[in-house]
Write a protein that holds these residues in place. Structure first.
Motif, PDB file in Angstrom:
ATOM      1  N   ASN A 115       0.821  -1.205   0.000  1.00  0.00           N
ATOM      2  CA  ASN A 115       0.000   0.000   0.000  1.00  0.00           C
ATOM      3  C   ASN A 115       0.861   1.263   0.000  1.00  0.00           C
ATOM      4  O   ASN A 115       1.837   1.357   0.745  1.00  0.00           O
ATOM      5  CB  ASN A 115      -0.907  -0.033   1.235  1.00  0.00           C
ATOM      6  CG  ASN A 115      -1.760   1.201   1.374  1.00  0.00           C
ATOM      7  OD1 ASN A 115      -1.323   2.191   1.941  1.00  0.00           O
ATOM      8  ND2 ASN A 115      -2.971   1.125   0.867  1.00  0.00           N
ATOM      9  N   PHE A 116       0.484   2.255  -0.827  1.00  0.00           N
ATOM     10  CA  PHE A 116       1.295   3.466  -0.999  1.00  0.00           C
ATOM     11  C   PHE A 116       1.518   4.188   0.323  1.00  0.00           C
ATOM     12  O   PHE A 116       2.633   4.632   0.620  1.00  0.00           O
ATOM     13  CB  PHE A 116       0.627   4.412  -2.007  1.00  0.00           C
ATOM     14  CG  PHE A 116       1.316   5.742  -2.120  1.00  0.00           C
ATOM     15  CD1 PHE A 116       2.518   5.865  -2.797  1.00  0.00           C
ATOM     16  CD2 PHE A 116       0.783   6.878  -1.504  1.00  0.00           C
ATOM     17  CE1 PHE A 116       3.172   7.096  -2.884  1.00  0.00           C
ATOM     18  CE2 PHE A 116       1.429   8.099  -1.587  1.00  0.00           C
ATOM     19  CZ  PHE A 116       2.622   8.208  -2.277  1.00  0.00           C
ATOM     20  N   GLN A 117       0.456   4.323   1.133  1.00  0.00           N
ATOM     21  CA  GLN A 117       0.574   5.029   2.402  1.00  0.00           C
ATOM     22  C   GLN A 117       1.502   4.285   3.360  1.00  0.00           C
ATOM     23  O   GLN A 117       2.269   4.893   4.110  1.00  0.00           O
ATOM     24  CB  GLN A 117      -0.818   5.206   3.036  1.00  0.00           C
ATOM     25  CG  GLN A 117      -0.861   6.237   4.148  1.00  0.00           C
ATOM     26  CD  GLN A 117      -0.384   7.617   3.699  1.00  0.00           C
ATOM     27  OE1 GLN A 117      -0.799   8.118   2.660  1.00  0.00           O
ATOM     28  NE2 GLN A 117       0.528   8.214   4.461  1.00  0.00           N
ATOM     29  N   VAL A 118       1.433   2.951   3.305  1.00  0.00           N
ATOM     30  CA  VAL A 118       2.303   2.125   4.145  1.00  0.00           C
ATOM     31  C   VAL A 118       3.763   2.324   3.726  1.00  0.00           C
ATOM     32  O   VAL A 118       4.652   2.448   4.573  1.00  0.00           O
ATOM     33  CB  VAL A 118       1.913   0.639   4.040  1.00  0.00           C
ATOM     34  CG1 VAL A 118       2.922  -0.254   4.762  1.00  0.00           C
ATOM     35  CG2 VAL A 118       0.515   0.409   4.618  1.00  0.00           C
ATOM     36  N   VAL A 119       4.010   2.359   2.409  1.00  0.00           N
ATOM     37  CA  VAL A 119       5.369   2.578   1.888  1.00  0.00           C
ATOM     38  C   VAL A 119       5.905   3.923   2.363  1.00  0.00           C
ATOM     39  O   VAL A 119       7.046   4.037   2.838  1.00  0.00           O
ATOM     40  CB  VAL A 119       5.384   2.519   0.345  1.00  0.00           C
ATOM     41  CG1 VAL A 119       6.754   2.914  -0.197  1.00  0.00           C
ATOM     42  CG2 VAL A 119       5.010   1.126  -0.142  1.00  0.00           C
ATOM     43  N   LYS A 120       5.072   4.925   2.264  1.00  0.00           N
ATOM     44  CA  LYS A 120       5.466   6.288   2.649  1.00  0.00           C
ATOM     45  C   LYS A 120       5.881   6.341   4.126  1.00  0.00           C
ATOM     46  O   LYS A 120       6.923   6.893   4.480  1.00  0.00           O
ATOM     47  CB  LYS A 120       4.290   7.233   2.385  1.00  0.00           C
ATOM     48  CG  LYS A 120       4.625   8.706   2.476  1.00  0.00           C
ATOM     49  CD  LYS A 120       3.411   9.537   2.083  1.00  0.00           C
ATOM     50  CE  LYS A 120       3.689  11.023   2.263  1.00  0.00           C
ATOM     51  NZ  LYS A 120       2.502  11.848   1.948  1.00  0.00           N
ATOM     52  N   THR A 121       5.060   5.737   4.975  1.00  0.00           N
ATOM     53  CA  THR A 121       5.350   5.728   6.419  1.00  0.00           C
ATOM     54  C   THR A 121       6.611   4.928   6.722  1.00  0.00           C
ATOM     55  O   THR A 121       7.463   5.361   7.504  1.00  0.00           O
ATOM     56  CB  THR A 121       4.156   5.119   7.188  1.00  0.00           C
ATOM     57  OG1 THR A 121       2.968   5.839   6.854  1.00  0.00           O
ATOM     58  CG2 THR A 121       4.382   5.174   8.683  1.00  0.00           C
ATOM     59  N   PHE A 122       6.735   3.766   6.082  1.00  0.00           N
ATOM     60  CA  PHE A 122       7.888   2.898   6.330  1.00  0.00           C
ATOM     61  C   PHE A 122       9.194   3.592   5.931  1.00  0.00           C
ATOM     62  O   PHE A 122      10.169   3.598   6.694  1.00  0.00           O
ATOM     63  CB  PHE A 122       7.728   1.592   5.547  1.00  0.00           C
ATOM     64  CG  PHE A 122       8.898   0.657   5.675  1.00  0.00           C
ATOM     65  CD1 PHE A 122       9.056  -0.133   6.801  1.00  0.00           C
ATOM     66  CD2 PHE A 122       9.854   0.575   4.672  1.00  0.00           C
ATOM     67  CE1 PHE A 122      10.139  -1.000   6.923  1.00  0.00           C
ATOM     68  CE2 PHE A 122      10.940  -0.273   4.786  1.00  0.00           C
ATOM     69  CZ  PHE A 122      11.072  -1.059   5.923  1.00  0.00           C
ATOM     70  N   VAL A 123       9.224   4.172   4.741  1.00  0.00           N
ATOM     71  CA  VAL A 123      10.438   4.839   4.253  1.00  0.00           C
ATOM     72  C   VAL A 123      10.808   6.007   5.162  1.00  0.00           C
ATOM     73  O   VAL A 123      11.994   6.226   5.465  1.00  0.00           O
ATOM     74  CB  VAL A 123      10.244   5.307   2.791  1.00  0.00           C
ATOM     75  CG1 VAL A 123      11.379   6.224   2.355  1.00  0.00           C
ATOM     76  CG2 VAL A 123      10.162   4.111   1.852  1.00  0.00           C
ATOM     77  N   ARG A 124       9.805   6.747   5.625  1.00  0.00           N
ATOM     78  CA  ARG A 124      10.081   7.877   6.529  1.00  0.00           C
ATOM     79  C   ARG A 124      10.719   7.386   7.830  1.00  0.00           C
ATOM     80  O   ARG A 124      11.696   7.973   8.312  1.00  0.00           O
ATOM     81  CB  ARG A 124       8.784   8.630   6.823  1.00  0.00           C
ATOM     82  CG  ARG A 124       8.957   9.773   7.831  1.00  0.00           C
ATOM     83  CD  ARG A 124       7.664  10.546   8.057  1.00  0.00           C
ATOM     84  NE  ARG A 124       6.555   9.688   8.416  1.00  0.00           N
ATOM     85  CZ  ARG A 124       6.378   9.157   9.638  1.00  0.00           C
ATOM     86  NH1 ARG A 124       7.266   9.399  10.594  1.00  0.00           N
ATOM     87  NH2 ARG A 124       5.331   8.395   9.895  1.00  0.00           N
TER      88      ARG A 124
END
Length: 494
Positions: free
Chosen positions: A45-54
């Motif tokens: 999920n895009f939002q999950v990717v965003k949070t994980f990378v941050r």
């Protein structure tokens, strides 16, 4: 297998980090880009990717490298910890009732493997918990043959099924099944509810009514890993309607990108409790976030491998086999026995990936032992007499010709197998006695025998010889190879 593409991309991204005392912003920017792309391609999920990378970026930027760790190892540690956290942090056990029967309600869409998972869960709980007398409840009255399928599974497990046919109301079936379980001493009620081709309000209302009628300890949602982002959307919809207690991901052994496993926990805040990896009724594994993270990052999964082995080997058997290996009295009968035990644990390729370090050996990904090839090996061994299997040293050339005729294989294949078996036996004996001298030579001989299309199919382990080389030797060989390639290209231009 799931995560293969993601695993390779993440490992490549992390290994690209610089080798200085600190992780620079330039290093991190490039690595984060690769990680982001790897996760998105895996259908996370895009939002999950965003949070994980941050999260990874914040922890890694400017982070001092721990003593004895390279920057790549430090980032690997951070990514491993964050991946583990993303998937739930720790394993969450199933909830069992303190008194009376435990009630578990299984939900999911059609085609996710829900009914088969009911059987797998009953099998797992009777083996691993205090549950001894499960009752399977056929509450799916809509799908053709759903009741027949559940009854077939119950017969295989030798457990009871509660069914009132296709005309009864599913809520009444669930209520009456619970009363029946209490009266007949069942300690587990597993309700196989109806699925749909897609989420609809009629289905959700029925499931809400079943939940209200039986007050289950667990509402477990079965999702198909191969549906990618759809699995996450399904989990979200079921969770909003039913407040599920956990998720079981099926078909994780298929050709899937694995994004569902990395997204579901973060989106629903509900744990993944099991994964289904095969069609057999024992192909259900508890989900450990830290182990899954290790496998994704290529660090192996020894705990799962040990647990699988413990299920199939008893201690006395293992001690007897160890003694035979040490004394070099290991026979073809022992080989067949171990082959069968290993097959129960899964494919050789998957087992290798669980052993830390082995998956790093160049060429190991090309290892593919075909079932037909193993059948050919067994045919040769079964064509031997009982005496020959017990004592391979007595197999003369005339006996080998007879074995070749009996197995339908050529003489060369029989010779190769016997020679490889003897060398393997010697090598294992040396290892068990703590001797390593001569082992590298034996490995080279075995590779020469099985390489170049001359050996028995499926017996070659590409790159295994590299397991005995230092990183410096491997790096020198790579540089020499690059130089040779450049020289060849220069000759061609001339």
């Amino acid at each position: 297998m799931a995560f293969e593409g993601l695993s390779e991309r993440l490992q490549n991204a992390i290994s690209s980090v610089g080798t200085g005392g600190q992780i620079t912003e330039a290093d991190l920017k490039q690595m984060m880009r690769e990680i982001r792309l790897a996760l998105l391609e895996a259908d996370v999920n895009f939002q999950v990717v965003k949070t994980f990378v941050r999260r990874v970026n914040e922890r890694a930027l400017g982070s001092d490298v721990l003593e004895s760790l390279t920057p790549a190892q430090q980032v690997l540690k951070i990514v491993d910890e964050e991946l583990t956290e993303l998937m739930g942090g720790e394993r969450e056990e199933v909830i069992l009732a303190t008194s009376g029967p435990t009630v578990m309600m299984m939900a999911g869409l059609q085609g996710a493997g829900k009914t088969t998972t009911v059987g797998k869960l009953a099998n797992y709980l009777t083996e691993e918990t205090k549950i001894r007398k499960p009752l399977l409840v056929a509450a799916d009255v809509y799908r053709p043959a759903a009741i027949d399928q559940l009854q077939t599974i119950a017969r295989q497990l030798d457990v009871d099924v509660f069914s009132k046919g296709t005309e009864a109301n599913p809520v009444d079936i669930a209520s009456e099944a619970l009363a029946y379980a209490k009266d007949n001493g069942h300690d587990l009620v597993l309700i196989d509810t109806a699925g749909r081709l897609h989420v609809d309000e009629t289905l959700m209302n029925e499931l809400r009514n079943i939940k209200a009628a039986v007050q289950p300890q667990e509402i477990l949602l079965t999702v198909d890993a191969m549906t990618g982002q759809d699995a996450v959307n399904v989990a979200q919809a079921f969770n909003e309607a039913l407040d599920i207690t956990g998720v079981i991901i099926t078909k994780l052994d298929g050709d899937t990108r694995g994004g569902a496993a990395l997204s579901i926990r973060e989106i629903t805040q509900k744990p993944i409790k099991f994964t289904g990896q095969g069609e057999k009724l024992d192909a259900l594994e508890p989900f450990y976030p830290e182990r899954m993270s290790s496998r994704i990052l290529g660090m192996g999964d020894m705990m799962t491998l040990i647990e699988r082995a413990q299920k199939d080997y008893d201690e006395a058997q293992a001690e007897e086999m160890a003694a035979k290996i040490k004394d070099a009295t290991y026979s073809f009968d022992d080989f067949l026995e171990q082959l069968d035990q290993v097959n129960k644990m899964g494919s050789i390729k998957d087992i290798i990936k669980m052993i830390p370090g082995l998956n790093k050996i160049p060429g190991i990904d090309d290892l593919n032992i075909d079932e037909k090839d193993m059948g050919h090996l067994k045919a040769i061994i079964y064509s031997m007499t009982k005496e020959e299997r017990a004592n391979p040293d007595i197999i003369s050339q005339s006996r080998r010709r007879r074995i070749a005729r009996g197995s339908g294989q050529d003489l060369q294949a029989v010779n190769q197998l016997i020679k490889q078996f003897n060398q393997s036996r010697d090598m294992m004996s040396q290892l068990s006695k703590g001797k390593t001298s001569g082992m590298k030579k034996t490995m080279r001989q075995m590779r020469q025998m099985s390489g170049g299309g001359q050996g028995m199919p499926g017996m070659n382990l590409p790159g295994m010889d590299n397991a005995f080389k230092t990183p410096e030797q491997l790096e020198k060989e790579r540089e020499d190879k690059k130089l040779q390639n450049r020289l060849r290209k220069m000759k061609k231009r001339r």
